[in-house]
Design a protein around this motif. Structure first.
Motif, mmCIF file in Angstrom:
data_model
loop_
_atom_site.group_PDB
_atom_site.id
_atom_site.type_symbol
_atom_site.label_atom_id
_atom_site.label_comp_id
_atom_site.label_asym_id
_atom_site.label_seq_id
_atom_site.Cartn_x
_atom_site.Cartn_y
_atom_site.Cartn_z
ATOM 1 N N LEU A 1 17.428 114.876 -18.077
ATOM 2 C CA LEU A 1 18.600 115.562 -18.623
ATOM 3 C C LEU A 1 19.516 114.595 -19.374
ATOM 4 O O LEU A 1 20.126 114.962 -20.385
ATOM 5 C CB LEU A 1 19.359 116.260 -17.501
ATOM 6 N N ILE A 2 19.607 113.353 -18.890
ATOM 7 C CA ILE A 2 20.393 112.350 -19.618
ATOM 8 C C ILE A 2 19.771 112.105 -20.989
ATOM 9 O O ILE A 2 20.469 112.039 -22.009
ATOM 10 C CB ILE A 2 20.476 111.037 -18.817
ATOM 11 N N GLU A 3 18.453 111.961 -21.010
ATOM 12 C CA GLU A 3 17.769 111.717 -22.281
ATOM 13 C C GLU A 3 17.973 112.871 -23.252
ATOM 14 O O GLU A 3 18.175 112.665 -24.457
ATOM 15 C CB GLU A 3 16.276 111.502 -22.037
ATOM 16 N N GLU A 4 17.887 114.074 -22.767
ATOM 17 C CA GLU A 4 18.090 115.226 -23.644
ATOM 18 C C GLU A 4 19.493 115.191 -24.260
ATOM 19 O O GLU A 4 19.681 115.520 -25.433
ATOM 20 C CB GLU A 4 17.855 116.518 -22.868
ATOM 21 N N LYS A 5 20.460 114.772 -23.472
ATOM 22 C CA LYS A 5 21.828 114.624 -23.975
ATOM 23 C C LYS A 5 21.883 113.506 -25.037
ATOM 24 O O LYS A 5 22.504 113.671 -26.102
ATOM 25 C CB LYS A 5 22.757 114.286 -22.813
ATOM 26 N N MET A 6 21.218 112.384 -24.753
ATOM 27 C CA MET A 6 21.241 111.261 -25.690
ATOM 28 C C MET A 6 20.591 111.627 -27.018
ATOM 29 O O MET A 6 21.053 111.207 -28.081
ATOM 30 C CB MET A 6 20.528 110.054 -25.077
ATOM 31 N N LEU A 7 19.525 112.404 -26.986
ATOM 32 C CA LEU A 7 18.848 112.783 -28.225
ATOM 33 C C LEU A 7 19.744 113.648 -29.108
ATOM 34 O O LEU A 7 19.713 113.541 -30.334
ATOM 35 C CB LEU A 7 17.541 113.506 -27.906
ATOM 36 N N ILE A 8 20.552 114.472 -28.469
ATOM 37 C CA ILE A 8 21.533 115.262 -29.227
ATOM 38 C C ILE A 8 22.574 114.337 -29.849
ATOM 39 O O ILE A 8 22.931 114.463 -31.028
ATOM 40 C CB ILE A 8 22.210 116.300 -28.308
ATOM 41 N N LEU A 9 23.049 113.388 -29.058
ATOM 42 C CA LEU A 9 24.083 112.463 -29.535
ATOM 43 C C LEU A 9 23.570 111.558 -30.651
ATOM 44 O O LEU A 9 24.327 111.191 -31.561
ATOM 45 C CB LEU A 9 24.601 111.614 -28.369
ATOM 46 N N ASP B 1 21.684 104.747 -8.229
ATOM 47 C CA ASP B 1 23.019 105.376 -8.190
ATOM 48 C C ASP B 1 24.080 104.575 -8.933
ATOM 49 O O ASP B 1 25.250 104.516 -8.519
ATOM 50 C CB ASP B 1 23.462 105.616 -6.740
ATOM 51 N N ILE B 2 23.698 103.975 -10.044
ATOM 52 C CA ILE B 2 24.703 103.337 -10.896
ATOM 53 C C ILE B 2 25.584 104.426 -11.503
ATOM 54 O O ILE B 2 25.062 105.414 -12.042
ATOM 55 C CB ILE B 2 24.031 102.517 -12.012
ATOM 56 N N PRO B 3 26.896 104.308 -11.420
ATOM 57 C CA PRO B 3 27.759 105.326 -12.029
ATOM 58 C C PRO B 3 27.412 105.513 -13.504
ATOM 59 O O PRO B 3 27.276 104.538 -14.250
ATOM 60 C CB PRO B 3 29.169 104.735 -11.852
ATOM 61 N N LEU B 4 27.273 106.761 -13.905
ATOM 62 C CA LEU B 4 26.798 107.030 -15.254
ATOM 63 C C LEU B 4 27.735 106.497 -16.332
ATOM 64 O O LEU B 4 27.282 106.072 -17.402
ATOM 65 C CB LEU B 4 26.583 108.531 -15.454
ATOM 66 N N ARG C 1 20.554 121.477 -11.707
ATOM 67 C CA ARG C 1 20.716 121.143 -13.123
ATOM 68 C C ARG C 1 22.176 121.194 -13.553
ATOM 69 O O ARG C 1 22.655 120.316 -14.296
ATOM 70 C CB ARG C 1 19.884 122.100 -13.989
ATOM 71 N N ALA C 2 22.897 122.180 -13.072
ATOM 72 C CA ALA C 2 24.308 122.315 -13.444
ATOM 73 C C ALA C 2 25.120 121.130 -12.944
ATOM 74 O O ALA C 2 25.997 120.608 -13.643
ATOM 75 C CB ALA C 2 24.866 123.628 -12.895
ATOM 76 N N ALA C 3 24.822 120.683 -11.733
ATOM 77 C CA ALA C 3 25.545 119.551 -11.152
ATOM 78 C C ALA C 3 25.280 118.280 -11.952
ATOM 79 O O ALA C 3 26.195 117.483 -12.232
ATOM 80 C CB ALA C 3 25.140 119.355 -9.691
ATOM 81 N N ILE C 4 24.009 118.052 -12.327
ATOM 82 C CA ILE C 4 23.671 116.844 -13.089
ATOM 83 C C ILE C 4 24.307 116.891 -14.472
ATOM 84 O O ILE C 4 24.886 115.900 -14.949
ATOM 85 C CB ILE C 4 22.142 116.693 -13.201
ATOM 86 N N LYS C 5 24.242 118.049 -15.134
ATOM 87 C CA LYS C 5 24.826 118.158 -16.470
ATOM 88 C C LYS C 5 26.341 117.967 -16.439
ATOM 89 O O LYS C 5 26.918 117.336 -17.341
ATOM 90 C CB LYS C 5 24.489 119.521 -17.073
ATOM 91 N N ILE D 1 26.958 114.286 -16.142
ATOM 92 C CA ILE D 1 26.715 113.634 -17.433
ATOM 93 C C ILE D 1 27.899 113.840 -18.367
ATOM 94 O O ILE D 1 28.431 112.887 -18.953
ATOM 95 C CB ILE D 1 25.421 114.180 -18.074
ATOM 96 N N ASP D 2 28.337 115.075 -18.504
ATOM 97 C CA ASP D 2 29.438 115.373 -19.432
ATOM 98 C C ASP D 2 30.731 114.695 -19.010
ATOM 99 O O ASP D 2 31.470 114.152 -19.848
ATOM 100 C CB ASP D 2 29.642 116.887 -19.523
ATOM 101 N N GLU D 3 31.008 114.711 -17.718
ATOM 102 C CA GLU D 3 32.236 114.087 -17.210
ATOM 103 C C GLU D 3 32.224 112.583 -17.491
ATOM 104 O O GLU D 3 33.225 112.008 -17.942
ATOM 105 C CB GLU D 3 32.349 114.347 -15.710
ATOM 106 N N ASN D 4 31.108 111.951 -17.247
ATOM 107 C CA ASN D 4 31.026 110.502 -17.446
ATOM 108 C C ASN D 4 30.995 110.130 -18.920
ATOM 109 O O ASN D 4 31.530 109.085 -19.305
ATOM 110 C CB ASN D 4 29.802 109.941 -16.719
ATOM 111 N N TRP D 5 30.389 110.975 -19.751
ATOM 112 C CA TRP D 5 30.410 110.702 -21.184
ATOM 113 C C TRP D 5 31.832 110.792 -21.732
ATOM 114 O O TRP D 5 32.239 109.973 -22.564
ATOM 115 C CB TRP D 5 29.489 111.678 -21.922
#
Length: 658
Positions: free
Chosen positions: A25-33, A79-82, A292-296, A299-303
């Motif tokens: 899911l992180i990668e999918e976000k990165m590909l969009i970015l 568990d490195i903070p995103l 999935r919702a929790a991970i996304k 991701i969004d919060e840390n980005w």
């Protein structure tokens, strides 16, 4: 794809699903970015996440992992903070390299991860060193190191496997065979049927594992880890997988046949594992959506946090200060008990007393154990320190230097003896690209001393007579020491071993048994960056180091009418510029004598520094005297002609007459 849960609980199965889903899911976000121009570069691990996630789940959090640039699952699995990962990728200060390196080119002691370097192979040797430290500690810990199928062609791969096998080190060598090294397919990289077969040649257990099946990865490695803890040994693991995207996003995948992409798409590690969990009743659609919702959201919060971080502001002071780990020199003064000994005896004494002072020190080199080394410097060390700390190595300088870095990472001091300084060329890469850069890149120091028996005058020819200090004075991050006398050699070697930074310690072979001096019998230290004024005069400044100092002393003895300052530099990095400039300003004339050839040598830089800083004080050109710009020959007549010794007196008198 056959998933065998064995005795794994539902909780473990779900945990593995969360582990493999998060990097996807992180990668999918990165590909969009990337498409939005918000991320500059990305190395995708889509299609091979099961390997990194499965291995990280098996290892304890205090066991070191050395990943590659597609192993996002190692970093998320620890568990490195995103936001810290995102800061690293965006070159922000809250990352791990202060903006000095990108993507996954970093390590962190906090999470027991040692990041890759682009040369790939040396990290395998680093894993050997980390595992050696674990074995010395008897802590039952193992180490896992990743590489790709392309890097198995590198010499470092073979050196590292050989060392691990000979020393019985608990290392998992992980080959992610993903089909392509950038664009080169495997059939253009090796001819054996399976890369796991290479383990046979090293007497090493090896296995082929489905790298897209996270349960197969987890179960097999759990079994192997238990064996390795009970009976330390290395294992070679070839994971069959596929890279579904380009080497990096800009390169694309046009060189990959579409039928191959289609075949491996069916084997997607995330989709297939999700289907297995769903069919087994372990994962419901609602639970999957919740995960999935929790991970996304994470991701969004840390980005968002990273976007609020300011850009790095460049600072000369901070950049230069981080090249070396801070070292507070501790002066240890000796007692009055002295003995008249040779340079070689002083070095042996310093090594022995430093090893007594530092129980976490290890010396490695060819023939250094029972044989005592090519020059007998470590003769008798095995009986005092044992073979655990005085280690014979195979002839593989690169992996041994890298292992020294691994020892340092895991809390040891490493001393590496090159049998001859010339042989360091086969260990050059890890010295200048790993040891020298590590503290600057991720604030991890390299507590490694490399001893360098060097120099001519012994008719040893082109492969055993070089004085190659200039290879290393050019490289920021290294310290370079080059004593000319027994007293200096012992005190400076002790300091080198105390210093947490990488030190190249040059020992002139011709001086080993020809130079005697009164030397304190007990332990003492001398500071780096302090030249010795051996002779005082008013007409000219002579600057030299190593054997050149003795040639200059002989010249002054034969010409008592010459009034000269003679500076023995003793260390070349750091350099005593204060003493150099003070003497140059005092006498107005400077001559530099080095044994190395002229172009690119240490004398050239010192000459330029004097011209820039003392020009108005000079009464003549700064003169350099060096050996010929040729390899060093064997026959005495040719060697005598080559060496700068025979040209120094005439050049000195020419400068005095200017």
């Amino acid at each position: 794809m056959n998933f065998d849960r064995k005795s794994l609980t539902d909780d473990t199965l779900i945990d593995l699903y969360k582990r493999i889903l998060k990097p996807r899911l992180i990668e999918e976000k990165m590909l969009i970015l990337i498409r939005q121009g918000k991320v500059s570069k990305w190395f995708s691990g889509i299609g091979q996440e099961a390997i990194a996630c499965g291995i990280t789940a098996v290892l304890d959090k205090d066991e070191y992992i050395l990943p590659m640039h597609r192993n996002l699952g190692v970093f998320t699995g620890r568990d490195i903070p995103l936001h810290r990962l995102f800061s690293q990728w965006q070159g922000k200060a809250n990352g791990f390299t202060k903006g000095r390196d990108r993507s996954f080119h970093f390590g962190t002691q906090e999470f027991n991860i040692v990041g890759m370097i682009s040369h790939l192979g040396p990290q395998l040797g680093v894993a050997d060193g980390i595992a050696l430290a674990n074995k010395l500690k008897k802590n039952g810990k193992i180490t896992a190191v990743f590489t790709g199928e392309g890097a198995t062609s590198e010499g470092d791969f073979h050196e590292a496997l050989n060392i691990a096998s000979v020393w019985e080190l608990p290392v998992m060598f992980v080959i992610e065979n993903n089909g392509y090294g950038l664009s080169t397919p495997t059939n253009e990289q090796y001819r054996c049927e399976n890369l796991a077969d290479k383990g046979i040649g090293y007497g090493m257990e090896s296995h082929i594992i489905d790298g897209n099946n996270i349960l197969e990865v987890y179960n097999k490695l759990s079994e192997l880890k238990a064996e390795m803890v009970a009976n330390p040994k290395p294992v070679l693991l070839e994971f069959k997988t596929f890279r579904m995207r380009g080497h990096e996003e800009a390169s694309g995948t046009k060189y990959v046949p579409q039928e191959l992409m289609d075949m491996w798409a069916i084997k997607d590690p995330v989709d297939n594992y999700k289907k297995f969990l769903t069919d087994s009743g372990v994962l419901s659609a609602e639970k999957d959506e919740e995960i999935r919702a929790a991970i996304k959201a994470e991701i969004d919060e840390n980005w968002t946090l990273v976007q609020q971080e300011p850009e790095i502001i460049a600072s000369y002071e901070e950049e230069l200060n981080d090249v070396y780990k801070p070292f507070q020199y501790e002066e240890v003064t000796p007692s009055d008990k002295i003995e008249n000994i040779r340079l070689i005896d002083a070095i042996s004494q310093g090594l022995k007393q430093s090893m007594e002072r530092h129980p976490n020190s290890v010396i490695m080199g060819q023939d250094i154990a029972e044989y005592g080394g090519a020059f007998k410097i470590t003769d008798g060390f095995v009986s005092q320190f044992g073979k655990e700390r005085v280690i014979n190595t195979p002839i593989c300088e690169s992996a041994v230097v890298s292992a020294g870095m691994g020892l340092s990472i895991n809390g040891y001091k490493a001393i590496v003896e090159m049998q001859f300084a010339d042989f360091v060329s086969t260990g050059f890469n890890p010295i200048v690209n790993l040891l020298a850069k590590s503290h600057y890149r991720w604030l991890e120091n390299a507590d490694v001393v490399v001893r360098m028996p060097c120099g001519g005058g012994t008719q040893a020819g082109p492969f055993h007579s070089q004085t190659n200090e200039a290879w290393f004075t050019k490289t920021p991050g290294l310290k370079v020491v080059y004593p000319a006398f027994p007293y200096d050699a012992k005190g400076l070697l002790n300091t080198a071993i105390n210093d947490p930074n990488p030190v190249m310690f040059f020992e002139h072979k011709q001086l080993y048994r020809s130079v005697y001096q009164d030397v304190p019998s007990d332990y003492y230290t001398l500071p780096f960056g302090k030249a010795a004024l051996l002779n005082e005069g008013k007409d000219v400044t002579i600057i030299s180091f190593g054997a050149g100092v003795h040639w200059a002393l002989e010249t002054l003895k034969n010409n008592p009418e010459i009034s000269a300052d003679l500076l023995d530099l003793r260390t070349l990095q750091p350099l005593d510029t204060e003493a150099i400039f003070a003497s140059a300003k005092k006498t107005g004339k400077v001559i530099l004598l080095q044994e190395d050839s002229m172009f690119g040598g240490v004398a050239s830089d010192i000459s330029a520094m004097i011209m820039e800083n003392c020009f108005e004080y000079l009464d003549g050109p700064v003169k350099r005297v060096s050996s010929l710009d040729s390899p060093i020959p064997f026959t005495k007549a040719l060697e005598d002609q080559y060496l700068s010794k025979g040209r120094f007196e005439a050049s000195l008198k020419e400068l005095l007459a200017y």
